[in-house]
Design a protein around this motif. Sequence first.
Motif, PDB file in Angstrom:
ATOM      1  N   GLY A  12       0.822  -1.212   0.000  1.00 49.15           N
ATOM      2  CA  GLY A  12       0.000   0.000   0.000  1.00 49.15           C
ATOM      3  C   GLY A  12       0.854   1.260   0.000  1.00 49.15           C
ATOM      4  N   SER A  13       1.939   1.227   0.767  1.00 47.21           N
ATOM      5  CA  SER A  13       2.799   2.411   0.846  1.00 47.21           C
ATOM      6  C   SER A  13       3.534   2.659  -0.467  1.00 47.21           C
ATOM      7  CB  SER A  13       3.804   2.245   1.982  1.00 47.21           C
ATOM      8  OG  SER A  13       3.128   2.141   3.229  1.00 47.21           O
ATOM      9  N   ARG A  14       3.793   1.576  -1.193  1.00 48.41           N
ATOM     10  CA  ARG A  14       4.525   1.724  -2.465  1.00 48.41           C
ATOM     11  C   ARG A  14       3.769   2.618  -3.447  1.00 48.41           C
ATOM     12  NH1 ARG A  14       8.857   2.474  -2.587  1.00 48.41           N
ATOM     13  NH2 ARG A  14       9.883   0.540  -2.044  1.00 48.41           N
ATOM     14  N   GLU A  15       2.477   2.704  -3.287  1.00 45.71           N
ATOM     15  CA  GLU A  15       1.706   3.584  -4.177  1.00 45.71           C
ATOM     16  C   GLU A  15       1.982   5.056  -3.896  1.00 45.71           C
ATOM     17  OE1 GLU A  15      -2.398   2.440  -3.983  1.00 45.71           O
ATOM     18  OE2 GLU A  15      -1.947   0.500  -4.919  1.00 45.71           O
ATOM     19  N   ASN A  16       2.592   5.332  -2.745  1.00 47.84           N
ATOM     20  CA  ASN A  16       2.812   6.725  -2.345  1.00 47.84           C
ATOM     21  C   ASN A  16       4.259   7.179  -2.425  1.00 47.84           C
ATOM     22  OD1 ASN A  16       0.061   7.454  -1.379  1.00 47.84           O
ATOM     23  ND2 ASN A  16       0.445   5.732  -0.018  1.00 47.84           N
ATOM     24  N   THR A  17       5.187   6.253  -2.552  1.00 47.91           N
ATOM     25  CA  THR A  17       6.595   6.652  -2.489  1.00 47.91           C
ATOM     26  C   THR A  17       7.475   5.652  -3.218  1.00 47.91           C
ATOM     27  OG1 THR A  17       8.427   7.222  -1.015  1.00 47.91           O
ATOM     28  CG2 THR A  17       6.981   5.458  -0.280  1.00 47.91           C
ATOM     29  N   ASP A  18       8.606   6.120  -3.739  1.00 44.69           N
ATOM     30  CA  ASP A  18       9.583   5.175  -4.290  1.00 44.69           C
ATOM     31  C   ASP A  18      10.822   5.066  -3.402  1.00 44.69           C
ATOM     32  OD1 ASP A  18      10.644   7.641  -4.886  1.00 44.69           O
ATOM     33  OD2 ASP A  18      10.304   7.479  -7.055  1.00 44.69           O
TER      34      ASP A  18
END
Length: 365
Positions: free
Chosen positions: A66-72
Amino acid sequence: MTETATRLAALREKMRQTETDLVALGPGSHMQWLVGFHPHADERPCLLLVSEAGECFLMPALNAEGSRENTDIAFHTWSDDERPDAALAAALGAIGADKAKSVVLDETMRADFALRLLGALPDAKHTFTGETVGALRMRKGESEFARLKTSAAVADRALQKAFAAIKPGMSEKELATVIRDHFASEGAIPLFTIVGSGPNGAFPHHQTGERKLAEGDAVVIDIGARKGGLPSDITRMAAVGRPPEGYGQVHTIVERAVEAALAAARPGVKAKEVDAPARRVISDAGYGEYFVHRTGHGLGIDGHEPPYITATSETVLEEGMVFSIEPGIYIPRRFGIRLEEIVILRADGPEIFSSLPRDLHVSGA
Ligand code: CO
Protein backbone atom coordinates in the motif's frame (compact mmCIF):
# COMPACT_ATOMS: atom_id res chain seq x y z
CA MET A 1 11.88 18.92 -8.25
CA THR A 2 9.04 17.22 -6.40
CA GLU A 3 7.88 18.68 -3.11
CA THR A 4 9.43 15.68 -1.29
CA ALA A 5 12.80 16.21 -3.02
CA THR A 6 12.71 19.91 -2.13
CA ARG A 7 11.89 19.16 1.49
CA LEU A 8 14.52 16.40 1.77
CA ALA A 9 17.12 18.84 0.43
CA ALA A 10 16.03 21.50 2.92
CA LEU A 11 16.14 18.93 5.73
CA ARG A 12 19.68 17.86 4.78
CA GLU A 13 20.74 21.50 4.86
CA LYS A 14 19.35 21.76 8.42
CA MET A 15 21.08 18.48 9.32
CA ARG A 16 24.41 19.91 8.20
CA GLN A 17 23.83 23.14 10.16
CA THR A 18 22.94 21.21 13.30
CA GLU A 19 25.52 18.41 12.82
CA THR A 20 22.81 15.78 12.76
CA ASP A 21 23.73 12.33 11.39
CA LEU A 22 20.25 10.82 11.31
CA VAL A 23 16.64 11.98 11.41
CA ALA A 24 14.11 9.30 12.38
CA LEU A 25 10.40 9.95 11.93
CA GLY A 26 7.45 7.79 12.98
CA PRO A 27 4.18 7.50 11.03
CA GLY A 28 2.67 10.90 11.85
CA SER A 29 2.63 14.56 10.91
CA HIS A 30 6.37 15.02 10.42
CA MET A 31 6.47 12.08 8.01
CA GLN A 32 3.34 13.39 6.30
CA TRP A 33 5.05 16.75 5.80
CA LEU A 34 8.27 15.27 4.46
CA VAL A 35 7.01 12.59 2.07
CA GLY A 36 3.32 13.43 1.63
CA PHE A 37 1.88 10.37 3.37
CA HIS A 38 2.42 8.05 6.27
CA PRO A 39 1.72 4.34 6.60
CA HIS A 40 -0.90 3.13 9.04
CA ALA A 41 0.35 3.86 12.55
CA ASP A 42 0.16 1.05 15.07
CA GLU A 43 2.44 -0.89 17.41
CA ARG A 44 4.55 -2.28 14.57
CA PRO A 45 7.79 -0.29 14.37
CA CYS A 46 7.73 1.88 11.26
CA LEU A 47 10.35 4.58 10.69
CA LEU A 48 11.48 6.91 7.96
CA LEU A 49 15.26 7.28 8.30
CA VAL A 50 17.16 10.15 6.67
CA SER A 51 20.93 10.56 6.61
CA GLU A 52 23.25 12.66 4.49
CA ALA A 53 23.74 9.67 2.20
CA GLY A 54 20.15 8.58 1.71
CA GLU A 55 16.75 7.79 3.08
CA CYS A 56 14.75 4.60 3.60
CA PHE A 57 11.87 3.12 5.55
CA LEU A 58 11.75 0.46 8.22
CA MET A 59 8.42 -0.93 7.04
CA PRO A 60 6.01 -3.53 8.44
CA ALA A 61 5.60 -5.99 5.55
CA LEU A 62 1.81 -5.78 5.56
CA ASN A 63 1.98 -2.05 4.80
CA ALA A 64 4.64 -2.27 2.08
CA GLU A 65 2.43 -2.73 -0.94
CA GLY A 66 0.00 0.00 0.00
CA SER A 67 2.80 2.41 0.85
CA ARG A 68 4.53 1.72 -2.46
CA GLU A 69 1.71 3.58 -4.18
CA ASN A 70 2.81 6.72 -2.34
CA THR A 71 6.60 6.65 -2.49
CA ASP A 72 9.58 5.18 -4.29
CA ILE A 73 11.84 5.42 -1.22
CA ALA A 74 13.46 2.05 -0.37
CA PHE A 75 11.75 -0.22 2.19
CA HIS A 76 13.38 -2.56 4.69
CA THR A 77 10.49 -4.80 5.57
CA TRP A 78 9.86 -7.13 8.47
CA SER A 79 6.93 -9.45 9.05
CA ASP A 80 4.78 -10.21 12.05
CA ASP A 81 6.53 -13.53 12.75
CA GLU A 82 9.97 -11.95 13.18
CA ARG A 83 11.43 -9.11 15.19
CA PRO A 84 12.24 -5.84 13.37
CA ASP A 85 15.89 -5.77 14.56
CA ALA A 86 17.49 -7.22 11.42
CA ALA A 87 15.48 -4.97 9.12
CA LEU A 88 16.34 -1.95 11.27
CA ALA A 89 20.06 -2.81 11.18
CA ALA A 90 19.89 -3.25 7.41
CA ALA A 91 18.05 0.07 7.04
CA LEU A 92 20.61 1.96 9.11
CA GLY A 93 23.46 0.30 7.20
CA ALA A 94 21.93 1.09 3.81
CA ILE A 95 22.07 4.83 4.44
CA GLY A 96 25.41 4.77 6.31
CA ALA A 97 23.77 5.62 9.62
CA ASP A 98 24.71 2.52 11.63
CA LYS A 99 27.35 4.58 13.49
CA ALA A 100 25.25 7.71 13.84
CA LYS A 101 26.40 9.88 16.74
CA SER A 102 23.64 12.48 16.73
CA VAL A 103 20.04 11.53 16.06
CA VAL A 104 16.97 13.71 15.73
CA LEU A 105 13.92 11.83 16.96
CA ASP A 106 10.35 12.60 16.04
CA GLU A 107 9.01 13.56 19.51
CA THR A 108 5.60 12.17 18.56
CA MET A 109 6.79 8.66 17.79
CA ARG A 110 5.95 5.85 20.18
CA ALA A 111 8.41 5.51 23.06
CA ASP A 112 9.08 1.87 22.16
CA PHE A 113 10.09 2.87 18.60
CA ALA A 114 12.46 5.50 19.99
CA LEU A 115 14.03 3.16 22.54
CA ARG A 116 14.48 0.43 19.93
CA LEU A 117 16.24 2.85 17.60
CA LEU A 118 18.47 4.26 20.34
CA GLY A 119 19.22 0.69 21.42
CA ALA A 120 20.57 0.04 17.92
CA LEU A 121 22.74 3.19 18.12
CA PRO A 122 24.33 2.99 21.58
CA ASP A 123 26.76 5.88 20.96
CA ALA A 124 24.13 8.31 19.72
CA LYS A 125 22.90 11.34 21.58
CA HIS A 126 19.45 12.52 20.62
CA THR A 127 17.45 15.70 20.27
CA PHE A 128 13.94 16.33 18.98
CA THR A 129 12.86 17.98 15.73
CA GLY A 130 12.70 21.63 16.83
CA GLU A 131 15.73 22.83 14.87
CA THR A 132 15.27 20.59 11.82
CA VAL A 133 11.88 19.30 10.66
CA GLY A 134 10.03 21.49 13.14
CA ALA A 135 11.81 24.64 12.00
CA LEU A 136 11.10 23.86 8.35
CA ARG A 137 7.44 23.11 8.96
CA MET A 138 6.85 26.57 10.44
CA ARG A 139 7.19 28.28 7.07
CA LYS A 140 4.38 27.54 4.66
CA GLY A 141 4.53 27.61 0.89
CA GLU A 142 1.85 29.16 -1.29
CA SER A 143 0.18 25.80 -1.96
CA GLU A 144 -0.18 25.15 1.78
CA PHE A 145 -1.41 28.70 2.23
CA ALA A 146 -4.08 28.16 -0.43
CA ARG A 147 -5.26 24.93 1.21
CA LEU A 148 -5.31 26.46 4.70
CA LYS A 149 -7.30 29.37 3.31
CA THR A 150 -9.83 26.98 1.76
CA SER A 151 -10.13 25.18 5.08
CA ALA A 152 -10.61 28.52 6.90
CA ALA A 153 -13.40 29.52 4.53
CA VAL A 154 -15.29 26.33 5.41
CA ALA A 155 -14.98 27.20 9.11
CA ASP A 156 -16.29 30.72 8.42
CA ARG A 157 -19.40 29.24 6.82
CA ALA A 158 -19.84 26.76 9.67
CA LEU A 159 -19.72 29.65 12.14
CA GLN A 160 -22.32 31.56 10.19
CA LYS A 161 -24.55 28.47 10.28
CA ALA A 162 -24.08 28.38 14.06
CA PHE A 163 -24.94 32.06 14.43
CA ALA A 164 -28.14 31.51 12.43
CA ALA A 165 -29.12 28.46 14.49
CA ILE A 166 -28.63 29.86 17.99
CA LYS A 167 -31.80 30.07 20.05
CA PRO A 168 -32.70 29.83 23.72
CA GLY A 169 -33.29 26.27 24.90
CA MET A 170 -30.87 24.70 22.46
CA SER A 171 -28.08 22.71 24.11
CA GLU A 172 -24.38 23.30 23.51
CA LYS A 173 -24.19 19.86 21.92
CA GLU A 174 -27.05 20.65 19.57
CA LEU A 175 -25.27 23.80 18.42
CA ALA A 176 -22.05 21.80 17.98
CA THR A 177 -23.99 19.34 15.82
CA VAL A 178 -25.09 22.16 13.50
CA ILE A 179 -21.41 23.07 13.09
CA ARG A 180 -20.24 19.49 12.57
CA ASP A 181 -23.01 18.86 10.03
CA HIS A 182 -21.92 21.92 8.10
CA PHE A 183 -18.31 20.77 8.09
CA ALA A 184 -19.41 17.35 6.84
CA SER A 185 -21.53 18.95 4.10
CA GLU A 186 -18.36 20.58 2.74
CA GLY A 187 -16.27 17.42 3.03
CA ALA A 188 -14.36 18.64 6.10
CA ILE A 189 -13.61 16.38 9.06
CA PRO A 190 -14.45 18.13 12.36
CA LEU A 191 -11.52 18.29 14.79
CA PHE A 192 -13.16 20.15 17.67
CA THR A 193 -16.35 22.12 18.25
CA ILE A 194 -16.14 24.03 21.51
CA VAL A 195 -19.42 25.67 22.47
CA GLY A 196 -19.01 27.32 25.88
CA SER A 197 -22.22 28.99 26.93
CA GLY A 198 -22.71 31.41 29.81
CA PRO A 199 -20.37 30.55 32.72
CA ASN A 200 -18.98 27.58 30.75
CA GLY A 201 -17.29 30.12 28.47
CA ALA A 202 -14.89 30.85 31.31
CA PHE A 203 -13.27 27.43 30.71
CA PRO A 204 -10.99 27.98 27.68
CA HIS A 205 -11.26 24.32 26.62
CA HIS A 206 -14.80 23.67 27.82
CA GLN A 207 -16.16 20.19 27.05
CA THR A 208 -19.25 20.99 25.01
CA GLY A 209 -22.15 19.57 27.00
CA GLU A 210 -25.84 19.45 27.75
CA ARG A 211 -26.23 22.98 29.13
CA LYS A 212 -29.05 24.77 27.37
CA LEU A 213 -28.45 28.24 25.94
CA ALA A 214 -30.41 30.88 27.82
CA GLU A 215 -31.31 34.52 27.20
CA GLY A 216 -28.43 36.72 28.27
CA ASP A 217 -25.68 34.12 27.65
CA ALA A 218 -22.43 34.97 25.99
CA VAL A 219 -21.28 31.95 23.95
CA VAL A 220 -17.69 31.12 23.00
CA ILE A 221 -17.60 29.20 19.71
CA ASP A 222 -14.15 27.77 18.87
CA ILE A 223 -14.17 25.34 15.97
CA GLY A 224 -11.85 23.61 13.57
CA ALA A 225 -11.98 20.95 10.88
CA ARG A 226 -9.60 19.32 8.44
CA LYS A 227 -10.23 19.99 4.75
CA GLY A 228 -7.82 18.85 2.05
CA GLY A 229 -5.57 17.52 4.82
CA LEU A 230 -5.19 20.86 6.59
CA PRO A 231 -7.03 22.22 9.61
CA SER A 232 -8.92 25.38 10.45
CA ASP A 233 -9.25 27.07 13.83
CA ILE A 234 -11.38 30.10 14.59
CA THR A 235 -13.11 31.55 17.64
CA ARG A 236 -15.94 34.05 17.64
CA MET A 237 -18.45 35.24 20.24
CA ALA A 238 -22.22 35.11 20.12
CA ALA A 239 -24.87 36.30 22.55
CA VAL A 240 -28.33 34.86 23.07
CA GLY A 241 -30.30 38.06 23.07
CA ARG A 242 -28.77 40.78 25.20
CA PRO A 243 -25.24 39.97 26.36
CA PRO A 244 -24.53 39.82 30.11
CA GLU A 245 -23.83 42.90 32.22
CA GLY A 246 -20.35 44.28 31.53
CA TYR A 247 -19.83 42.13 28.46
CA GLY A 248 -19.26 44.88 25.90
CA GLN A 249 -16.42 46.51 27.78
CA VAL A 250 -14.52 43.22 28.12
CA HIS A 251 -15.11 42.31 24.47
CA THR A 252 -13.57 45.65 23.49
CA ILE A 253 -10.48 44.90 25.59
CA VAL A 254 -10.01 41.49 23.93
CA GLU A 255 -10.50 43.09 20.53
CA ARG A 256 -7.82 45.68 21.33
CA ALA A 257 -5.50 42.85 22.43
CA VAL A 258 -6.01 41.10 19.08
CA GLU A 259 -5.27 44.35 17.26
CA ALA A 260 -2.14 44.96 19.33
CA ALA A 261 -0.77 41.50 18.52
CA LEU A 262 -1.63 41.89 14.82
CA ALA A 263 0.16 45.23 14.77
CA ALA A 264 3.26 43.74 16.40
CA ALA A 265 3.55 40.67 14.15
CA ARG A 266 6.23 41.34 11.55
CA PRO A 267 9.04 39.21 10.10
CA GLY A 268 12.09 39.50 12.33
CA VAL A 269 10.08 40.00 15.53
CA LYS A 270 10.28 37.40 18.30
CA ALA A 271 7.12 35.46 19.17
CA LYS A 272 7.21 36.89 22.71
CA GLU A 273 7.10 40.38 21.20
CA VAL A 274 3.71 39.50 19.71
CA ASP A 275 2.42 38.00 22.96
CA ALA A 276 3.56 41.00 25.04
CA PRO A 277 1.40 43.77 23.53
CA ALA A 278 -1.74 41.62 23.68
CA ARG A 279 -0.99 40.75 27.31
CA ARG A 280 -0.26 44.39 28.13
CA VAL A 281 -3.63 45.59 26.81
CA ILE A 282 -5.40 43.04 29.00
CA SER A 283 -3.22 43.65 32.08
CA ASP A 284 -3.51 47.43 31.79
CA ALA A 285 -7.29 47.04 31.76
CA GLY A 286 -7.07 45.07 35.02
CA TYR A 287 -7.85 41.62 33.61
CA GLY A 288 -4.30 40.19 33.46
CA GLU A 289 -5.07 37.33 35.84
CA TYR A 290 -7.93 36.24 33.57
CA PHE A 291 -5.78 35.81 30.44
CA VAL A 292 -4.65 32.30 31.33
CA HIS A 293 -3.00 31.09 28.13
CA ARG A 294 -0.51 31.99 25.43
CA THR A 295 -1.52 34.37 22.65
CA GLY A 296 -1.28 31.79 19.88
CA HIS A 297 0.06 28.68 18.20
CA GLY A 298 1.20 27.63 14.75
CA LEU A 299 -1.16 25.79 12.43
CA GLY A 300 -0.25 23.45 9.59
CA ILE A 301 -0.60 19.70 9.28
CA ASP A 302 -1.26 19.82 13.03
CA GLY A 303 -3.83 22.07 14.64
CA HIS A 304 -1.23 23.10 17.22
CA GLU A 305 2.39 23.24 16.09
CA PRO A 306 5.31 25.70 16.26
CA PRO A 307 5.66 28.62 16.43
CA TYR A 308 4.03 29.06 19.84
CA ILE A 309 3.26 32.71 20.60
CA THR A 310 4.10 32.75 24.30
CA ALA A 311 5.42 35.31 26.78
CA THR A 312 8.85 33.63 26.72
CA SER A 313 9.32 32.38 23.14
CA GLU A 314 12.53 33.60 21.48
CA THR A 315 11.45 32.15 18.12
CA VAL A 316 12.00 34.76 15.44
CA LEU A 317 8.94 35.05 13.21
CA GLU A 318 9.53 34.77 9.50
CA GLU A 319 7.60 35.46 6.35
CA GLY A 320 5.32 32.51 5.53
CA MET A 321 4.72 31.42 9.12
CA VAL A 322 1.09 30.63 9.97
CA PHE A 323 -0.17 31.05 13.52
CA SER A 324 -3.15 32.05 15.62
CA ILE A 325 -3.68 35.25 17.56
CA GLU A 326 -6.28 34.42 20.20
CA PRO A 327 -6.19 36.37 23.44
CA GLY A 328 -9.01 35.81 25.89
CA ILE A 329 -10.45 36.94 29.20
CA TYR A 330 -12.17 34.32 31.37
CA ILE A 331 -14.19 35.56 34.30
CA PRO A 332 -15.13 32.65 36.58
CA ARG A 333 -18.86 31.95 36.98
CA ARG A 334 -19.75 34.77 34.58
CA PHE A 335 -18.47 34.47 31.01
CA GLY A 336 -15.41 34.06 28.84
CA ILE A 337 -14.38 35.94 25.73
CA ARG A 338 -11.86 34.73 23.16
CA LEU A 339 -11.37 36.09 19.66
CA GLU A 340 -9.15 34.06 17.36
CA GLU A 341 -7.66 34.77 13.98
CA ILE A 342 -5.32 32.57 11.96
CA VAL A 343 -2.79 34.62 10.03
CA ILE A 344 0.05 34.09 7.59
CA LEU A 345 2.95 36.44 8.09
CA ARG A 346 3.72 38.49 4.99
CA ALA A 347 6.66 40.87 4.46
CA ASP A 348 4.54 43.81 5.62
CA GLY A 349 2.59 42.05 8.37
CA PRO A 350 -0.10 39.46 9.01
CA GLU A 351 -2.74 38.47 6.49
CA ILE A 352 -5.88 37.17 8.18
CA PHE A 353 -7.48 34.00 6.81
CA SER A 354 -11.04 34.57 8.00
CA SER A 355 -13.37 37.10 6.42
CA LEU A 356 -15.69 37.25 9.46
CA PRO A 357 -15.75 40.36 11.67
CA ARG A 358 -14.77 39.86 15.31
CA ASP A 359 -17.84 41.70 16.65
CA LEU A 360 -20.24 40.01 19.03
CA HIS A 361 -22.93 38.25 17.01
CA VAL A 362 -26.27 38.83 18.71
CA SER A 363 -28.62 35.93 17.96
CA GLY A 364 -32.06 34.71 18.70
CA ALA A 365 -33.76 37.79 20.09
CO1 CO B 1 -6.44 28.03 18.26
